[in-house]
Design a protein around this motif. Structure first.
Motif, PDB file in Angstrom:
ATOM      1  N   HIS A 250       1.164  -1.277   0.116  1.00  0.00           N
ATOM      2  CA  HIS A 250      -0.112  -0.566   0.023  1.00  0.00           C
ATOM      3  C   HIS A 250       1.157   1.225   0.250  1.00  0.00           C
ATOM      4  N   ASN A 251       0.888   2.169  -1.180  1.00  0.00           N
ATOM      5  CA  ASN A 251       1.501   3.539  -0.569  1.00  0.00           C
ATOM      6  C   ASN A 251       0.834   4.356  -0.255  1.00  0.00           C
TER       7      ASN A 251
ATOM      8  N   GLU B 290      -4.714   0.961  -5.547  1.00  0.00           N
ATOM      9  CA  GLU B 290      -3.684   1.198  -3.417  1.00  0.00           C
ATOM     10  C   GLU B 290      -5.208   0.033  -2.763  1.00  0.00           C
ATOM     11  N   PRO B 291      -5.112  -0.494  -2.324  1.00  0.00           N
ATOM     12  CA  PRO B 291      -3.776  -1.610  -2.094  1.00  0.00           C
ATOM     13  C   PRO B 291      -3.813  -2.034  -2.646  1.00  0.00           C
ATOM     14  N   ARG B 292      -2.235  -3.091  -3.277  1.00  0.00           N
ATOM     15  CA  ARG B 292      -2.159  -4.144  -4.274  1.00  0.00           C
ATOM     16  C   ARG B 292      -1.847  -5.222  -3.055  1.00  0.00           C
TER      17      ARG B 292
END
Length: 410
Positions: free
Chosen positions: A55-56, A64-66
């Motif tokens: 998560h950026n 996001e999140p990936r």
């Protein structure tokens, strides 16, 4: 009203990122676990509902999140850790357990990933998923840094008087069932040289200094009135075959240990500074003390006045920042056992120990939420994170200004 200046933090008011809305929390969902930041500020890894996520938190993108690893159909995820290894790669270390009535085994997931130029985890280069039963207890398996193999990482399994070390073998194909951890060495030490071997406690904590030259062994004496830290120094051997010799013992009284009160059986928590010159110790009574490793001289104590027997403090997430040597912060969370939702984050300069910032916490009481779930730094040690009920709080530490040289940033 303007915020009063902080000697340690750029601002006492944190930035907030909602990782998930607690209003959308369902009974069959788990909380988020094992949050950490191994690559760069703002890129957070954790798992939720048995899914491993990246998560950026500084991106507003829809991706996001990936998802890094999806939910396994028949295994429950216990814990994860992403570890930066040699060759600009990441190692994912995850432990699973069988979550059906017919499967009680423990499973290990290892995968090596490339790192994208934007410091995000990329393609899988190698992976293993399989049972550890018949090899060792997976709960005892911990990662350690190494200088003697191509990955820069090894694994240790603790026994009463030694650790066995295991390296990762990636020579087999991805689909191979061969167990990839190959025994490569050991660390020997005398766990309690002042007692007979029959009385060695099994619930001791063993920790090596970052340079791997000092070993601490923490436990509680049989009578439960003192917490003990045995200090060992490296006697001989390379990084994969080490022998530690006992040097001295620290025996520290537990203030409230009485005949009429249940005595503690868990060892104190320990944390080394980045250069190993000092370590912090959190006792079961809530006292935190910092010690010079070589001289055994106490440098500072925090929360020295013990609470009453039935109302004592609990310390969690004790750690030094991973910043530049000699320019570190010591942090921990103080909680009252009577209310795990209340407490404070302590942020302390780790050079003079004369400056301390307390960030009080009072979180909303919710049925499946239990307050602070994580406290950690980014890799530079310049940013501190705390997760509370699905929201991530972010504080930046001060850069170099006037005053004692404890700061992280340059």
């Amino acid at each position: 009203m303007d915020e009063p200046p902080s000697p340690l933090l750029k601002s006492r008011i944190p930035r907030k990122t909602v990782i998930f809305e607690h209003n959308s929390f369902r009974h069959d969902e788990s909380l988020i676990h094992d949050l950490h930041c191994p690559l760069r500020k703002g890129i957070i890894y954790y798992h939720r509902d048995d899914v491993i996520l990246e998560h950026n938190i500084h991106s507003s993108g829809k991706n996001e999140p990936r998802i890094i690893v999806p939910k396994h159909p028949s295994r429950g995820l216990e814990n994860i850790s992403f570890i930066h290894i040699k060759g600009n790669r990441m190692l994912l270390f995850a432990k699973y357990s069988g979550n059906t009535n017919f499967d009680s085994e423990s499973y290990l997931h290892l995968s090596i990933h490339e790192i994208h130029p934007d410091n995000r985890v990329g393609l899988i280069l190698w992976s293993f998923n399989g049972s550890v039963d018949g090899h060792f207890d997976i709960d005892d398996l911990v990662p350690m840094k190494s200088t003697e193999n191509a990955l820069g990482i090894t694994f240790g399994v603790q026994f009463i008087s030694h650790w066995k070390l295991f390296d990762i073998s990636t020579t087999e194909t991805e689909a191979s069932d061969d167990f990839p951890l190959i025994e490569s060495g050991r660390i020997d030490y005398d766990p309690n040289p002042l007692k007979s071997k029959d009385s060695v406690p099994h619930n001791s904590l063993v920790m090596q200094s970052p340079d791997r030259h000092i070993l601490l062994n923490a436990s509680v004496e049989e009578e439960g009135r003192n917490e003990i830290v045995d200090i060992h120094y490296l006697d001989s051997g390379g990084t994969n075959c080490m022998r530690f010799s006992f040097l001295s013992r620290m025996s520290i009284p537990i203030p409230w240990a009485q005949e009429t009160f249940p005595l503690p059986r868990t060892p104190p928590d320990l944390a080394f500074s980045a250069d190993g010159s000092k370590f912090a110790m959190a006792m079961v009574c809530g006292r935190v003390s910092v010690w010079d490793t070589r001289s055994k001289v106490p440098l500072k104590s925090f929360m020295e006045v013990p609470m009453s027997d039935n109302h004592h403090l609990r310390v969690e997430y004790l750690q030094f920042s991973s910043g530049n040597l000699g320019k570190e912060a010591l942090v921990f969370i103080e909680r009252e056992n009577s209310s795990s939702l209340l407490g404070a984050i302590h942020v302390i300069d780790a050079t003079s120990f004369e400056t301390e910032e307390m960030l009080p916490l009072e979180v909303e009481r919710r049925v499946r939420h239990k307050g602070v779930g994580a406290l950690f730094f980014d890799p530079s040690g310049r940013t501190l994170y705390a997760e509370i009920n699905g929201t991530l709080y972010e504080w930046d530490l001060q850069k170099n200004k006037h005053g004692p040289e404890w700061w992280i940033g340059e």
